[in-house]
Scaffold this motif. Sequence first.
Motif, PDB file in Angstrom:
ATOM      1  N   GLN A   1       0.819  -1.216   0.000  1.00  0.00           N
ATOM      2  CA  GLN A   1       0.000   0.000   0.000  1.00  0.00           C
ATOM      3  C   GLN A   1       0.850   1.262   0.000  1.00  0.00           C
ATOM      4  OE1 GLN A   1      -2.141  -0.996   3.621  1.00  0.00           O
ATOM      5  NE2 GLN A   1      -1.137   0.651   4.731  1.00  0.00           N
ATOM      6  N   GLY A   2       2.053   1.190   0.551  1.00  0.00           N
ATOM      7  CA  GLY A   2       2.918   2.371   0.528  1.00  0.00           C
ATOM      8  C   GLY A   2       3.395   2.711  -0.867  1.00  0.00           C
ATOM      9  N   SER A   3       3.651   1.683  -1.694  1.00  0.00           N
ATOM     10  CA  SER A   3       4.175   1.926  -3.041  1.00  0.00           C
ATOM     11  C   SER A   3       3.131   2.509  -3.973  1.00  0.00           C
ATOM     12  CB  SER A   3       4.721   0.621  -3.628  1.00  0.00           C
ATOM     13  OG  SER A   3       3.692  -0.337  -3.767  1.00  0.00           O
ATOM     14  N   ILE A   4       1.837   2.392  -3.611  1.00  0.00           N
ATOM     15  CA  ILE A   4       0.781   2.972  -4.452  1.00  0.00           C
ATOM     16  C   ILE A   4       0.060   4.100  -3.716  1.00  0.00           C
ATOM     17  CG2 ILE A   4       0.447   0.890  -5.833  1.00  0.00           C
ATOM     18  CD1 ILE A   4      -1.947   0.202  -4.080  1.00  0.00           C
ATOM     19  N   ALA A   5       0.638   4.566  -2.609  1.00  0.00           N
ATOM     20  CA  ALA A   5       0.103   5.704  -1.850  1.00  0.00           C
ATOM     21  C   ALA A   5      -1.348   5.477  -1.446  1.00  0.00           C
ATOM     22  CB  ALA A   5       0.226   6.984  -2.667  1.00  0.00           C
ATOM     23  N   ALA A   6      -1.601   4.338  -0.779  1.00  0.00           N
ATOM     24  CA  ALA A   6      -2.956   3.993  -0.365  1.00  0.00           C
ATOM     25  C   ALA A   6      -2.985   3.688   1.126  1.00  0.00           C
ATOM     26  CB  ALA A   6      -3.463   2.789  -1.152  1.00  0.00           C
TER      27      ALA A   6
ATOM     28  N   THR B   1      -4.866   1.551   4.378  1.00  0.00           N
ATOM     29  CA  THR B   1      -5.295   0.153   4.512  1.00  0.00           C
ATOM     30  C   THR B   1      -6.697  -0.049   3.953  1.00  0.00           C
ATOM     31  OG1 THR B   1      -3.933  -0.101   6.500  1.00  0.00           O
ATOM     32  CG2 THR B   1      -5.696  -1.705   6.160  1.00  0.00           C
ATOM     33  N   THR B   2      -7.594   0.893   4.236  1.00  0.00           N
ATOM     34  CA  THR B   2      -8.964   0.779   3.730  1.00  0.00           C
ATOM     35  C   THR B   2      -9.006   0.932   2.216  1.00  0.00           C
ATOM     36  OG1 THR B   2      -9.810   1.679   5.812  1.00  0.00           O
ATOM     37  CG2 THR B   2     -11.293   1.712   3.914  1.00  0.00           C
ATOM     38  N   GLU B   3      -8.233   1.831   1.673  1.00  0.00           N
ATOM     39  CA  GLU B   3      -8.229   2.042   0.219  1.00  0.00           C
ATOM     40  C   GLU B   3      -7.634   0.850  -0.515  1.00  0.00           C
ATOM     41  OE1 GLU B   3      -7.780   6.940   0.079  1.00  0.00           O
ATOM     42  OE2 GLU B   3      -6.001   5.643   0.032  1.00  0.00           O
ATOM     43  N   SER B   4      -6.610   0.223   0.059  1.00  0.00           N
ATOM     44  CA  SER B   4      -5.932  -0.865  -0.647  1.00  0.00           C
ATOM     45  C   SER B   4      -6.826  -2.081  -0.837  1.00  0.00           C
ATOM     46  CB  SER B   4      -4.659  -1.273   0.104  1.00  0.00           C
ATOM     47  OG  SER B   4      -4.971  -1.761   1.401  1.00  0.00           O
TER      48      SER B   4
ATOM     49  N   ALA C   1     -19.796  -9.020  -4.719  1.00  0.00           N
ATOM     50  CA  ALA C   1     -18.368  -9.210  -4.451  1.00  0.00           C
ATOM     51  C   ALA C   1     -17.742  -7.956  -3.859  1.00  0.00           C
ATOM     52  CB  ALA C   1     -17.645  -9.614  -5.744  1.00  0.00           C
ATOM     53  N   VAL C   2     -18.115  -6.783  -4.368  1.00  0.00           N
ATOM     54  CA  VAL C   2     -17.576  -5.526  -3.835  1.00  0.00           C
ATOM     55  C   VAL C   2     -18.022  -5.327  -2.389  1.00  0.00           C
ATOM     56  CG1 VAL C   2     -17.648  -3.019  -4.036  1.00  0.00           C
ATOM     57  CG2 VAL C   2     -17.367  -4.418  -6.082  1.00  0.00           C
ATOM     58  N   VAL C   3     -19.301  -5.566  -2.114  1.00  0.00           N
ATOM     59  CA  VAL C   3     -19.824  -5.394  -0.754  1.00  0.00           C
ATOM     60  C   VAL C   3     -19.099  -6.317   0.221  1.00  0.00           C
ATOM     61  CG1 VAL C   3     -21.850  -5.722   0.718  1.00  0.00           C
ATOM     62  CG2 VAL C   3     -22.087  -4.576  -1.483  1.00  0.00           C
ATOM     63  N   LEU C   4     -18.925  -7.575  -0.163  1.00  0.00           N
ATOM     64  CA  LEU C   4     -18.271  -8.536   0.729  1.00  0.00           C
ATOM     65  C   LEU C   4     -16.784  -8.234   0.899  1.00  0.00           C
ATOM     66  CD1 LEU C   4     -19.968 -11.829  -0.539  1.00  0.00           C
ATOM     67  CD2 LEU C   4     -20.388 -10.665   1.632  1.00  0.00           C
ATOM     68  N   SER C   5     -16.166  -7.649  -0.117  1.00  0.00           N
ATOM     69  CA  SER C   5     -14.734  -7.362  -0.047  1.00  0.00           C
ATOM     70  C   SER C   5     -14.420  -6.175   0.853  1.00  0.00           C
ATOM     71  CB  SER C   5     -14.176  -7.092  -1.456  1.00  0.00           C
ATOM     72  OG  SER C   5     -14.295  -8.234  -2.284  1.00  0.00           O
ATOM     73  N   VAL C   6     -15.237  -5.134   0.788  1.00  0.00           N
ATOM     74  CA  VAL C   6     -14.904  -3.895   1.509  1.00  0.00           C
ATOM     75  C   VAL C   6     -15.818  -3.615   2.687  1.00  0.00           C
ATOM     76  CG1 VAL C   6     -14.040  -2.929  -0.662  1.00  0.00           C
ATOM     77  CG2 VAL C   6     -16.366  -2.382   0.078  1.00  0.00           C
ATOM     78  N   GLY C   7     -16.897  -4.377   2.832  1.00  0.00           N
ATOM     79  CA  GLY C   7     -17.892  -4.075   3.861  1.00  0.00           C
ATOM     80  C   GLY C   7     -17.345  -4.077   5.274  1.00  0.00           C
TER      81      GLY C   7
END
Length: 552
Positions: A61-66, A68-71, A239-245
């Motif tokens: 996440q540091g190499s893409i400037a993100a 933890t939640t964004e990654s 899939a999006v809901v389960l991944s980031v919820g």
Amino acid sequence: MSGEPGPIANAEATVAAPAVQAAPLPMPGWKMLLYILASVLFFLTQGLGLNLALANLTQIQGSIAATTTESVWLSAAYMAPNVSLAIALVKIRMQYGVRNFAEVSIIGFVVASLLNLFVSDLQSAVVVRFLSGIAAAPLSTLGFLYMLEAFEPARKMTIGVSLAMMNTLLAAPITRLVSPSLLDHGEWRGLYTLEMALALLVMPIIYLLPLTPPPRVKVIVFGDIISYLLVAIGFGCLAVVLSVGRLYWWLEVPWLGVLSAISIASLTLAAVIELRRPTPLIDVRWLLSPAILHLTGILLLFRIIFGEQSAIIMTFYQNAVGLLYDQLSMLYWIILVFTIFGGLVCTVLMRYGLSWQIQFAALVMMAAGAFMDAQVTTLTRPEQMFLSQALVAAGAALFLPPSMSEGFKAAFSKGPPYLVTFFVVFTFTQSIGGLIASAFYGTLIVIREKFHSAVLTERVLLTDPHVAQRVSQLSSSYGKVIGDSALLKGEGLALLGAQVTREANTLAYADAFLVAGIIAVVSLAGLSLHVFYRFIKARLADDRPQTVASNP
């Protein structure tokens, strides 16, 4: 999950040839080995592409400037298109041929792998991961086809299916074994240089080891496209809901509810359309039959139980204990070796027609491993989990092939068009099921950590002489640099609070292991009742003709 995604192939190639045709000549041993190795390479290429980012979100996440939640959007972007594409690939291969299907698939994956090397920020990473999810879906299909190609028709549904399902479990431990070296050689680019290298390795396989082409049939109609798009939207939003919820928390942000509503509406509309079509893409009535619902329940429960290894153990040592992958290498080697061992044993047992017996033993092993892991403490180290994780790995490799073989046979008994419907079952239970397991255990750990933290904090009172002594011991190491007694005492309280949090987190993981064991035991009881019911039903069916004959 996994959760780990679900590869299955367009298995109409496994249907035995008509009786009027001559039986195919057996494949030479050296050529059979090449096809098996090619299958393993396809599965590893697809599996590493899925797991490399998922397993290393914290490190990259540091190499893409993100943050933890964004990654976590990297995982969501990959899974959103990937979870439904297996459904479309069945008919695409039937209509356009296996060679064209393979060529386009490999070229697309090579291009997507190459794009990973140009990622510089979160936005570009999410776009590339979305494209990678699309490009990687056909690789698992090709891996399955190459494994089935190696065996004669009588062994495709036993040895072929068993080895293919074993291959789906290999990528997760291998990812953890190779990640430290890859991260040292370039972080994000180091991870995906390997993916691109594997993509280039598998490209010549489709030319050097051709698959047997089934007859092309025009099977895609306009209604199929509409139905598939609705299913893809429904599965993608889910899939999006389960991944980031879990990270955004389920009831805290309105757009999670909007995505859930879109998912339900899209899948409901797809079901209504399919029920009214004379030749549906997905036979909803068959999908809701008792036998298929039973199979769906079995496969979904497997993914949730297997989440003990794929969704809990992989994060326990990182989050609760603070160990890194290179400190866990022996544990991952144990998991890899016993996954292969379980898969090979399953191939032998399935040749003798065993099915529920294999699943019974697998559930016992997975339940035993989960209950052993439920005794974890902050002092638990990888060597204390060698036996338990070996049992879970072997049990997972044993459990899945019998169910998959039964599912294929049920689809074939209804005809090749029902393969698409079976793919819906497999995709939902394995890809979506893996995400459900991760979301379920992740949410459970958060809730239980808050509970244990509250209970432990209630007992931390400075009026307690034991607590005061502990604070003094923890702060003593700072006595030479902090002269103020109030600040020194505050530092001791902060250190004690960190210990309480770590203990609460460990207890939450222990609860998650315990829940996985309970689910395995409940599944074992359900399997026993089902086998007993089938036995009684068979005995009554055998006795009925005798009763009728004796009372004309």
